[in-house]
Write a protein that holds these residues in place. Structure first.
Motif, PDB file in Angstrom:
ATOM      1  N   GLN A  87      32.103  43.047  49.136  1.00  0.00           N
ATOM      2  CA  GLN A  87      32.601  43.715  47.940  1.00  0.00           C
ATOM      3  C   GLN A  87      34.031  43.303  47.603  1.00  0.00           C
ATOM      4  OE1 GLN A  87      30.775  45.773  46.038  1.00  0.00           O
ATOM      5  NE2 GLN A  87      28.981  45.646  47.381  1.00  0.00           N
ATOM      6  N   LEU A  88      34.837  43.056  48.625  1.00  0.00           N
ATOM      7  CA  LEU A  88      36.248  42.761  48.429  1.00  0.00           C
ATOM      8  C   LEU A  88      36.468  41.268  48.191  1.00  0.00           C
ATOM      9  CD1 LEU A  88      37.780  44.996  51.234  1.00  0.00           C
ATOM     10  CD2 LEU A  88      37.641  45.506  48.793  1.00  0.00           C
ATOM     11  N   GLN A  97      45.548  27.665  49.263  1.00  0.00           N
ATOM     12  CA  GLN A  97      45.541  29.117  49.198  1.00  0.00           C
ATOM     13  C   GLN A  97      44.731  29.594  47.989  1.00  0.00           C
ATOM     14  OE1 GLN A  97      46.696  30.148  51.805  1.00  0.00           O
ATOM     15  NE2 GLN A  97      48.785  29.532  52.296  1.00  0.00           N
ATOM     16  N   GLY A  98      43.915  30.596  48.207  1.00  0.00           N
ATOM     17  CA  GLY A  98      43.154  31.133  47.084  1.00  0.00           C
ATOM     18  C   GLY A  98      42.301  32.318  47.485  1.00  0.00           C
ATOM     19  N   ILE A  99      41.835  33.043  46.486  1.00  0.00           N
ATOM     20  CA  ILE A  99      40.902  34.148  46.707  1.00  0.00           C
ATOM     21  C   ILE A  99      39.759  34.017  45.705  1.00  0.00           C
ATOM     22  CG2 ILE A  99      42.589  35.774  47.645  1.00  0.00           C
ATOM     23  CD1 ILE A  99      42.716  37.077  44.867  1.00  0.00           C
ATOM     24  N   SER A 100      38.597  34.517  46.089  1.00  0.00           N
ATOM     25  CA  SER A 100      37.432  34.536  45.198  1.00  0.00           C
ATOM     26  C   SER A 100      36.935  35.971  45.087  1.00  0.00           C
ATOM     27  CB  SER A 100      36.318  33.634  45.741  1.00  0.00           C
ATOM     28  OG  SER A 100      36.708  32.273  45.685  1.00  0.00           O
ATOM     29  N   ILE A 101      36.754  36.424  43.858  1.00  0.00           N
ATOM     30  CA  ILE A 101      36.361  37.808  43.587  1.00  0.00           C
ATOM     31  C   ILE A 101      34.885  37.847  43.203  1.00  0.00           C
ATOM     32  CG2 ILE A 101      36.773  39.803  42.092  1.00  0.00           C
ATOM     33  CD1 ILE A 101      39.621  38.620  41.630  1.00  0.00           C
ATOM     34  N   PRO A 102      34.039  38.564  43.973  1.00  0.00           N
ATOM     35  CA  PRO A 102      32.617  38.652  43.623  1.00  0.00           C
ATOM     36  C   PRO A 102      32.394  39.617  42.466  1.00  0.00           C
ATOM     37  CG  PRO A 102      33.057  39.982  45.567  1.00  0.00           C
ATOM     38  CD  PRO A 102      34.355  39.293  45.209  1.00  0.00           C
ATOM     39  N   ILE A 103      31.510  39.245  41.556  1.00  0.00           N
ATOM     40  CA  ILE A 103      31.158  40.092  40.412  1.00  0.00           C
ATOM     41  C   ILE A 103      29.638  40.213  40.373  1.00  0.00           C
ATOM     42  CG2 ILE A 103      31.254  40.376  37.900  1.00  0.00           C
ATOM     43  CD1 ILE A 103      33.741  38.532  37.943  1.00  0.00           C
ATOM     44  N   ARG A 142      48.689  37.171  48.199  1.00  0.00           N
ATOM     45  CA  ARG A 142      47.246  37.423  48.119  1.00  0.00           C
ATOM     46  C   ARG A 142      46.981  38.815  47.573  1.00  0.00           C
ATOM     47  NH1 ARG A 142      45.070  36.987  53.717  1.00  0.00           N
ATOM     48  NH2 ARG A 142      46.134  38.992  53.889  1.00  0.00           N
ATOM     49  N   GLN A 143      47.724  39.801  48.054  1.00  0.00           N
ATOM     50  CA  GLN A 143      47.533  41.173  47.588  1.00  0.00           C
ATOM     51  C   GLN A 143      47.944  41.318  46.129  1.00  0.00           C
ATOM     52  OE1 GLN A 143      45.994  43.442  49.593  1.00  0.00           O
ATOM     53  NE2 GLN A 143      45.855  44.605  47.669  1.00  0.00           N
ATOM     54  N   VAL A 144      49.039  40.662  45.756  1.00  0.00           N
ATOM     55  CA  VAL A 144      49.504  40.706  44.369  1.00  0.00           C
ATOM     56  C   VAL A 144      48.458  40.108  43.436  1.00  0.00           C
ATOM     57  CG1 VAL A 144      51.199  39.788  42.744  1.00  0.00           C
ATOM     58  CG2 VAL A 144      51.952  40.684  44.956  1.00  0.00           C
ATOM     59  N   LEU A 145      47.901  38.961  43.818  1.00  0.00           N
ATOM     60  CA  LEU A 145      46.905  38.285  42.979  1.00  0.00           C
ATOM     61  C   LEU A 145      45.623  39.101  42.899  1.00  0.00           C
ATOM     62  CD1 LEU A 145      47.404  34.605  44.183  1.00  0.00           C
ATOM     63  CD2 LEU A 145      48.085  35.577  41.993  1.00  0.00           C
ATOM     64  N   ALA A 146      45.199  39.661  44.024  1.00  0.00           N
ATOM     65  CA  ALA A 146      43.969  40.459  44.034  1.00  0.00           C
ATOM     66  C   ALA A 146      44.102  41.669  43.119  1.00  0.00           C
ATOM     67  CB  ALA A 146      43.637  40.900  45.464  1.00  0.00           C
ATOM     68  N   ASN A 147      45.248  42.323  43.178  1.00  0.00           N
ATOM     69  CA  ASN A 147      45.471  43.496  42.330  1.00  0.00           C
ATOM     70  C   ASN A 147      45.593  43.115  40.859  1.00  0.00           C
ATOM     71  OD1 ASN A 147      45.472  45.139  44.585  1.00  0.00           O
ATOM     72  ND2 ASN A 147      47.694  45.144  44.800  1.00  0.00           N
ATOM     73  N   GLY A 148      46.305  42.015  40.600  1.00  0.00           N
ATOM     74  CA  GLY A 148      46.574  41.647  39.221  1.00  0.00           C
ATOM     75  C   GLY A 148      45.419  41.002  38.494  1.00  0.00           C
ATOM     76  N   LEU A 149      44.512  40.368  39.247  1.00  0.00           N
ATOM     77  CA  LEU A 149      43.447  39.606  38.595  1.00  0.00           C
ATOM     78  C   LEU A 149      42.053  40.200  38.758  1.00  0.00           C
ATOM     79  CD1 LEU A 149      44.866  36.122  39.439  1.00  0.00           C
ATOM     80  CD2 LEU A 149      44.212  36.841  37.159  1.00  0.00           C
ATOM     81  N   HIS A 150      41.936  41.286  39.511  1.00  0.00           N
ATOM     82  CA  HIS A 150      40.612  41.881  39.719  1.00  0.00           C
ATOM     83  C   HIS A 150      40.006  42.351  38.398  1.00  0.00           C
ATOM     84  CE1 HIS A 150      37.596  44.894  41.031  1.00  0.00           C
ATOM     85  NE2 HIS A 150      37.417  44.055  42.023  1.00  0.00           N
ATOM     86  N   LEU A 151      40.756  43.114  37.635  1.00  0.00           N
ATOM     87  CA  LEU A 151      40.249  43.604  36.350  1.00  0.00           C
ATOM     88  C   LEU A 151      40.060  42.458  35.358  1.00  0.00           C
ATOM     89  CD1 LEU A 151      42.225  46.940  35.791  1.00  0.00           C
ATOM     90  CD2 LEU A 151      39.813  46.653  36.384  1.00  0.00           C
ATOM     91  N   PHE A 152      40.974  41.491  35.394  1.00  0.00           N
ATOM     92  CA  PHE A 152      40.847  40.352  34.490  1.00  0.00           C
ATOM     93  C   PHE A 152      39.570  39.571  34.772  1.00  0.00           C
ATOM     94  CE2 PHE A 152      41.379  35.865  33.478  1.00  0.00           C
ATOM     95  CZ  PHE A 152      41.737  35.932  32.147  1.00  0.00           C
ATOM     96  N   ALA A 153      39.214  39.414  36.039  1.00  0.00           N
ATOM     97  CA  ALA A 153      38.003  38.684  36.409  1.00  0.00           C
ATOM     98  C   ALA A 153      36.770  39.336  35.789  1.00  0.00           C
ATOM     99  CB  ALA A 153      37.865  38.640  37.928  1.00  0.00           C
ATOM    100  N   HIS A 154      36.696  40.667  35.865  1.00  0.00           N
ATOM    101  CA  HIS A 154      35.550  41.370  35.286  1.00  0.00           C
ATOM    102  C   HIS A 154      35.592  41.329  33.758  1.00  0.00           C
ATOM    103  CE1 HIS A 154      35.205  42.892  39.391  1.00  0.00           C
ATOM    104  NE2 HIS A 154      33.978  43.261  39.079  1.00  0.00           N
ATOM    105  N   TYR A 155      36.779  41.383  33.197  1.00  0.00           N
ATOM    106  CA  TYR A 155      36.912  41.276  31.741  1.00  0.00           C
ATOM    107  C   TYR A 155      36.432  39.905  31.268  1.00  0.00           C
ATOM    108  CZ  TYR A 155      39.165  40.279  27.279  1.00  0.00           C
ATOM    109  OH  TYR A 155      39.402  39.890  25.990  1.00  0.00           O
ATOM    110  N   PHE A 156      36.836  38.864  31.980  1.00  0.00           N
ATOM    111  CA  PHE A 156      36.435  37.520  31.584  1.00  0.00           C
ATOM    112  C   PHE A 156      34.918  37.365  31.666  1.00  0.00           C
ATOM    113  CE2 PHE A 156      35.643  32.992  32.248  1.00  0.00           C
ATOM    114  CZ  PHE A 156      36.402  32.442  31.223  1.00  0.00           C
ATOM    115  N   HIS A 157      34.318  37.940  32.701  1.00  0.00           N
ATOM    116  CA  HIS A 157      32.851  37.882  32.826  1.00  0.00           C
ATOM    117  C   HIS A 157      32.184  38.534  31.623  1.00  0.00           C
ATOM    118  CE1 HIS A 157      28.809  38.141  34.416  1.00  0.00           C
ATOM    119  NE2 HIS A 157      28.847  39.454  34.308  1.00  0.00           N
TER     120      HIS A 157
END
Length: 223
Positions: free
Chosen positions: A68-69, A98-104, A129-144
Motif C-alpha cells: 500500500q505504501l 534515488q526514487g520512490i514508486s507509488i501504487p495506485i 524520500r518522506q518529503v517527496l512521498a507526502n508532496g506527490l502522493h495526492l498528485f499521483a492519484h490526481y494525474f491518474h
C-alpha cells in the motif's frame, strides 16, 4: 497523450525532481491488457528499457503492487540483484538511483504506478524520500484520474502508445525513407533509428516495418 506528457514535464519543474513516470496496467474488460507509459525520461532509454527489460522483467512492479505504501527503489535493489542492471542502464541516461514508486489501485479499471526520481547524497535521502512521498502522493492519484479517460478511449493499436520519436520514424518510413536516410533527416544514428523501428514493431505486434507502418496509418497513429 501528448498533453499528458507536457503536463508531466511541467510538474517535474514544479516539484524540482529529476523525472516523473506513470505506468498504467489495464485489468478490466474496458482496458484488456492495456498498458500505458508516460514519463519525462530520455526517450532512447525508454526504448532500450522496453526492448531489454519491460515490466515483465522488472521486479519493481510486482513488489510495488503487493503493498500500500510507496516503494523505495533501494528496497528493490536490495531484494533482487537483477535490478542493478536496469538501474545501471538508467543511470547512463541521467536517471538517478534515488526514487520512490507509488501504487495506485483502481478497481474495475486497472493498476498504475507513479514514480518520482531524485538525486541527492545517500545521507539526505531518508528525509527527501518522506518529503517527496507526502508532496506527490495526492498528485499521483490526481494525474491518474486526469489520464484514465484518455486511456479508455484510445484505440487498441498495441501494447503501448507509440512515443513521438517512434511515430516520427514510422512517418519517414511511410514516405519511403530507409533507416540511413531517416537518420540523416532527424539527426540521429542509424542504430537509433533501427531501435525505434523495432520498438514500434513490437508495440504494434507487426512482423515487418511495412506492416508496422500500415497498422500505424490505419489506427491513426501517423497521418
Amino acid at each position: 497523450m501528448d498533453e499528458s506528457r507536457k503536463y508531466l514535464l511541467r510538474a517535474r519543474e514544479k516539484f524540482d525532481v529529476l523525472n516523473l513516470s506513470y505506468w498504467f496496467l489495464g485489468t478490466s474488460a474496458q482496458t484488456p491488457d492495456r498498458m500505458t507509459w508516460l514519463s519525462t525520461y530520455d526517450e532512447t532509454y525508454t526504448s532500450i528499457y522496453m526492448r531489454d527489460f519491460s515490466p515483465l522483467g522488472d521486479p519493481a512492479f510486482n513488489i510495488c503492487f503487493s503493498r500500500q505504501l510507496p516503494l523505495d527503489w533501494a528496497e528493490v535493489r536490495a531484494s533482487d540483484n537483477s535490478v542493478e542492471e536496469i538501474h545501471h542502464v538508467a543511470e547512463s541516461f541521467g536517471i538517478g538511483r534515488q526514487g520512490i514508486s507509488i501504487p495506485i489501485r483502481d478497481e474495475g479499471f486497472g493498476h498504475a504506478m507513479f514514480s518520482v526520481n531524485f538525486e541527492c547524497e545517500d545521507r539526505h535521502w531518508g528525509e527527501m524520500r518522506q518529503v517527496l512521498a507526502n508532496g506527490l502522493h495526492l498528485f499521483a492519484h490526481y494525474f491518474h484520474q486526469r489520464v484514465k479517460d484518455v486511456i479508455s478511449q484510445r484505440p487498441l493499436s498495441g501494447d503501448f502508445e507509440l512515443s513521438p520519436r517512434e511515430r516520427e520514424v514510422l512517418k519517414w518510413a511511410a514516405d519511403g525513407k530507409t533507416a540511413w536516410e531517416t537518420a540523416k533527416v532527424i539527426g540521429l544514428s542509424e542504430r537509433a533509428i533501427r531501435l525505434y523501428t523495432e520498438n514500434a514493431m513490437a508495440k504494434l505486434r507487426a512482423k515487418t516495418k511495412t506492416q508496422a507502418v500500415a497498422i500505424a496509418v490505419k489506427t491513426g497513429l501517423i497521418n
